[in-house]
Design an enzyme around this catalytic site. Structure first.
Site, PDB file in Angstrom:
ATOM      1  N   LEU A  24       0.859  -1.184   0.000  1.00  0.00           N
ATOM      2  CA  LEU A  24       0.000   0.000   0.000  1.00  0.00           C
ATOM      3  C   LEU A  24       0.901   1.241   0.000  1.00  0.00           C
ATOM      4  O   LEU A  24       1.571   1.525   0.982  1.00  0.00           O
ATOM      5  CB  LEU A  24      -0.910   0.008   1.237  1.00  0.00           C
ATOM      6  CG  LEU A  24      -1.696   1.303   1.478  1.00  0.00           C
ATOM      7  CD1 LEU A  24      -2.592   1.640   0.294  1.00  0.00           C
ATOM      8  CD2 LEU A  24      -2.512   1.214   2.757  1.00  0.00           C
ATOM      9  N   ILE A  71       7.437  -1.761   3.318  1.00  0.00           N
ATOM     10  CA  ILE A  71       6.401  -2.667   2.834  1.00  0.00           C
ATOM     11  C   ILE A  71       5.182  -2.467   3.732  1.00  0.00           C
ATOM     12  O   ILE A  71       5.211  -2.753   4.926  1.00  0.00           O
ATOM     13  CB  ILE A  71       6.889  -4.137   2.796  1.00  0.00           C
ATOM     14  CG1 ILE A  71       5.812  -5.055   2.227  1.00  0.00           C
ATOM     15  CG2 ILE A  71       7.417  -4.614   4.137  1.00  0.00           C
ATOM     16  CD1 ILE A  71       6.334  -6.440   1.828  1.00  0.00           C
ATOM     17  N   GLU A  72       4.115  -1.950   3.164  1.00  0.00           N
ATOM     18  CA  GLU A  72       2.993  -1.446   3.970  1.00  0.00           C
ATOM     19  C   GLU A  72       1.710  -2.238   3.737  1.00  0.00           C
ATOM     20  O   GLU A  72       1.282  -2.444   2.597  1.00  0.00           O
ATOM     21  CB  GLU A  72       2.750   0.034   3.652  1.00  0.00           C
ATOM     22  CG  GLU A  72       1.660   0.681   4.492  1.00  0.00           C
ATOM     23  CD  GLU A  72       1.630   2.192   4.359  1.00  0.00           C
ATOM     24  OE1 GLU A  72       0.647   2.794   4.859  1.00  0.00           O
ATOM     25  OE2 GLU A  72       2.562   2.781   3.782  1.00  0.00           O
ATOM     26  N   VAL A  73       1.100  -2.657   4.861  1.00  0.00           N
ATOM     27  CA  VAL A  73      -0.196  -3.339   4.897  1.00  0.00           C
ATOM     28  C   VAL A  73      -0.246  -4.479   3.869  1.00  0.00           C
ATOM     29  O   VAL A  73      -1.074  -4.501   2.957  1.00  0.00           O
ATOM     30  CB  VAL A  73      -1.374  -2.357   4.699  1.00  0.00           C
ATOM     31  CG1 VAL A  73      -2.682  -3.027   5.105  1.00  0.00           C
ATOM     32  CG2 VAL A  73      -1.185  -1.104   5.529  1.00  0.00           C
TER      33      VAL A  73
END
Length: 266
Positions: A118, A159-161
């Site tokens: 995300l 590195i998101e969600v």
């Protein structure tokens, strides 16, 4: 006990050995608190890094300035900006622009952190504010993005969600230093925003965040005290209770008589 600011080589050597901590801080006070608390990495607004007091407040914090790509501009703009940040003691820069832009900076030996999963500034491509990588196909797209970052010369990536299984599998298979925001403990660092940690966020609280203090209540209390103090000042001026004798200076009586005599004759 004093700490030494880690280098890129230090962080690479720590990959897979322990979880580092990272915060998004916005003020000198937050940076100093992060330094004293033993936080490893901070993401900061560029203007904060350019404050000459910053390194006095945060001498050992690995500091990464960043802004949305549309605030900085083209690859040429990014390169000029990155040189300015590097000169001001940045340890790396964040970039969510194109792989070509990241490569442009990496080719000049600027450590760059990219972004996968995300990406708030690009969320329209992945369906808005929602997890990314929940299907095998989309998880493979994240892995492909990581490979592109490797090829571009990035040092690491936020590195998101992303599902924890996906993030862990990717982190194990990349040389990039992987920073988890809502992607589990299989990465190399855990990232939160200071405003969430401190309970200052009055809007939507992301699922991946954790509140450790309730600053919002304290800020409300301080605002009420601020208003009350201002009202008391207004009342004192209207009643002539302010200023008091201790707040003003007086002229020597002899000099006052001379002054009054002269102005009365004009």
């Amino acid at each position: 006990m004093s700490r030494t600011r880690p280098t890129i080589a230090d962080l690479r050597a720590m990959k897979g050995k322990r979880q580092l901590t990272m915060l998004r801080v916005m003020t000198l006070e937050e940076a100093e608190a992060a330094e004293r608390a033993g936080i490893d990495i901070v993401s900061i607004p560029p203007d904060l890094l350019l404050d000459p007091r910053y390194r006095d407040a945060a001498p050992s914090l690995f500091s990464m300035p960043g802004d949305n790509f549309y605030e900085i501009g083209t690859a040429d703009d990014f390169l000029r900006w990155a040189f300015k940040m590097y000169k001001a003691s940045a340890d790396a820069v964040y970039c969510s622009a194109s792989y070509a832009t990241i490569k442009r900076m990496a080719d000049e030996a600027i450590p760059v952190i990219g972004h996968v999963g995300l990406i708030p500034s690009r969320r329209t491509w992945t369906g808005g504010w929602k997890a990314v990588g929940k299907t095998a196909e989309s998880a493979l797209e994240i892995l492909a993005a990581v490979r592109h970052l490797e090829e571009a010369g990035a040092f690491g990536a936020e590195i998101e969600v992303v599902p924890v299984e996906v993030a862990a599998a990717i982190s194990e298979r990349t040389s990039l230093f992987m920073i988890s925001m809502g992607a589990g403990t299989g990465c190399d660092a855990q990232y939160l925003f200071a405003e969430d940690v401190l309970g200052q966020n009055r809007g939507h609280m992301p699922r991946h965040s954790k509140v450790y203090r309730n600053f919002a209540a304290e800020l409300d209390r301080l605002q009420a005290e601020r208003v009350a103090a201002f009202r008391e000042f207004v009342a004192d001026v209207e009643s002539k209770a302010f200023p008091e004798a201790s707040h003003v200076v007086h002229m020597d009586p002899t000099q006052l008589r001379v002054f009054m005599d002269k102005i009365d004759k004009r």
